[in-house]
Design an enzyme around this catalytic site. Sequence first.
Site, PDB file in Angstrom:
ATOM      1  N   SER A 146       0.928  -1.052  -0.041  1.00  0.00           N
ATOM      2  CA  SER A 146       0.192   0.025   0.140  1.00  0.00           C
ATOM      3  C   SER A 146       0.805   1.227  -0.120  1.00  0.00           C
ATOM      4  CB  SER A 146      -0.832   0.079   1.066  1.00  0.00           C
ATOM      5  OG  SER A 146      -0.125   0.410   2.357  1.00  0.00           O
ATOM      6  N   ASP A 170      -8.943   5.939   3.033  1.00  0.00           N
ATOM      7  CA  ASP A 170      -8.775   5.092   4.055  1.00  0.00           C
ATOM      8  C   ASP A 170     -10.027   5.063   4.987  1.00  0.00           C
ATOM      9  OD1 ASP A 170      -5.172   5.593   5.309  1.00  0.00           O
ATOM     10  OD2 ASP A 170      -6.207   4.211   3.630  1.00  0.00           O
ATOM     11  N   HIS A 220       0.217   5.876   6.361  1.00  0.00           N
ATOM     12  CA  HIS A 220      -0.354   6.531   5.145  1.00  0.00           C
ATOM     13  C   HIS A 220      -0.051   7.698   4.735  1.00  0.00           C
ATOM     14  CE1 HIS A 220      -3.175   2.664   3.922  1.00  0.00           C
ATOM     15  NE2 HIS A 220      -2.075   2.644   3.755  1.00  0.00           N
TER      16      HIS A 220
END
Lengths: 278, 187, 217
Positions: free
Chosen positions: A154, A221, A194
């Site tokens: 990711s 997310d 992230h």
Amino acid sequence: MFEFVEMVFMSNFIGFVRSREPTFNVSGWQAATRIKFPSFNYPNYLPAHGHPAPPTMLAAVADQVKAFRQLNKRQIANQILNFVMIIASALMIWKALSLATNSESPIVVLLRTRHQNDVTLNTARPLDVSKAQILSLFIIPPLTNLQKFNHSGSMEPAFYRGDLLFLNMPTSESIKVGDICVFKIPGRDVPIVHRVVKLHDEYKTGKQFLLTKGDNNQVDDRGLYNQGQMWIHRDHVVGKVRGFLPYIGMVTILMNDYPQLKYVLLGGLGLFVLIHRE
Amino acid sequence: MSDPVRVNRGSLTDLKNAVDDHLKKFLTTNQGYTENHLHIDIKLFLGYLSCLFAAIGSWYGYVHSFDDSRTITAVCVGAYFFLNVILFLYTTFVEKDTVFVGVKRDPVSKSPIEILTISANMKRYSHIYELTFASERPASSKASPSKYLLESSFGEWFDEDGVLHEPELERDLKDALEKSGTKVHVE
Amino acid sequence: MQTPFPSDSHPLCTRTTMHNLQQRANAVSAFAISVLFSLLAAVALLSYVMPPPEPTADVAVTELRVRREYLVLTLFSPPVRAGLYSVTGRYGPDYFDYGKKTNEFAFLAFDLDADLTPLFDWNTKQVFVCLVAEYESKTHNHNQVVVWDTIIEDKENAVLEFQGERNTYALIDVSTKWQGLVANFSLRYDVTPHVGVLRSGLAGSSKAMPFPVAEKR
């Protein structure tokens, strides 16, 4: 006057000792190969008395354990202190780092990935979950309950499995979009690494509303947040990623995947420190 | 001692430790000195105190959240490093390279007759071990202690298997004691 | 007779070499690790102290429209990349942004002329580039929304020249209305090094673009 006599006397004696400096004849190797090896300053030992050293390493360790048992109370206390000091130093350095960077875990490791099929109203797509593992200098027992696992997919191609990330959380700087943040969703012990893609600062309260997304993910997310939670805030953020070191965290990954290895290593190290005298 | 002391011949620290241990044993049991444990006691105290601070700091940070435990953790971390600095300074400047501090007391009056300080010096990768015997008599008028330097190779005390030969070592020690001005007690 | 050490005539020569081997392996590995870490630290420090020069970029927004978009709730809908008026990258969950008929979405087309090659030096792993809409509103004094991003891995791909590129992510405000707001569209970059400190910066910014009134369907 006495000092002078002493000095003369001592120098004589020193001279006497020095003149017995070892000389050695050419060893079998040199004679055979006719190469002149550099001469090392080896001492001349007394002839063997009939107590040969054990041939195996295990027996040599047993030897050291026997020597350990002959220590007196203070020396044993000293050995235990050496062992405890190592753990304490590691812990204190970790705490000092976390105080200096203002972040709960100043160093994180990207660990194993896990695909999660999250079939709720939030999202119906198979979602790649992002987590990252706290680095424990493997001497530090895993006191931290933060288990971070990062799906190496990711955040590719920036971060892969086994990379080390250095975090900090400066109080003066605010978070901007494009910053890579490590954050924890409340109620879940799954910190995520992230990038921030949306940012709204409320004027009245100064609260920051953040939305994150992994670089390699198709969606943001919101599927990872709690039910009904659309934003995260600054207090969910553990730190901003500042520094990066590739591959070094593989040690922690190995120890996570094979916990027996961790116990063996820690146990062996501990025993070694206890037995070995500095 | 029936069990021979065997060390790894290739490790200088093992050789040094074996010599130091036997030296202490010889001087306390054979020559009537009482060992003074001040240096190691202070080091142990400082070390364990710093570990106590480390334990408190870590435990508090574990139980409470990061923000709440910030001050206590800072205090404990500061105390730990401060105590370690003190310990380092003590080891470097006060203890220096002392290996043994022994006191010989008058059996009747219990006042110290002689204070013997032995310090050791060893260069890196060298098999020569230097022991300095400093003997100080509080009763006499001399200001500085009389010193004697015993410089010897490890090869004179250890054999090829790494076994320590006590007679050779004790012979050298007795020699050094005599030359530093002590009356050597012959068995 | 005193023989030198090591004596290779000794029958049990292996025990000394085993101890030696242990010590040497220990010493070598300790040295190797310390050399490795000092090398990594040196690389990080050097990169931090001597960063590559700043790049320049020209951003011009050619089209900006506001529409009220909504979607019928479906459980499985892949992202659709279509024309100017269709939502391409959706911020889920779907019911939050696209469930209400009065939510206003902005759509834009922009021209980009950026040369990011100065950022690529020996220590650059990738550069993350994003086009960010930055604006102030009455209730929120600082807003940043990413409308388009890309990742550049090589120096050859570092020159970005686009005409009429669309936004990939939905541009919607927290208050769901674009009435009266003015935004700058700036190009931000984030450099990930091989070893060292991450760098971010601003490459270029467009002029302030006011948002038009929402179009009637």
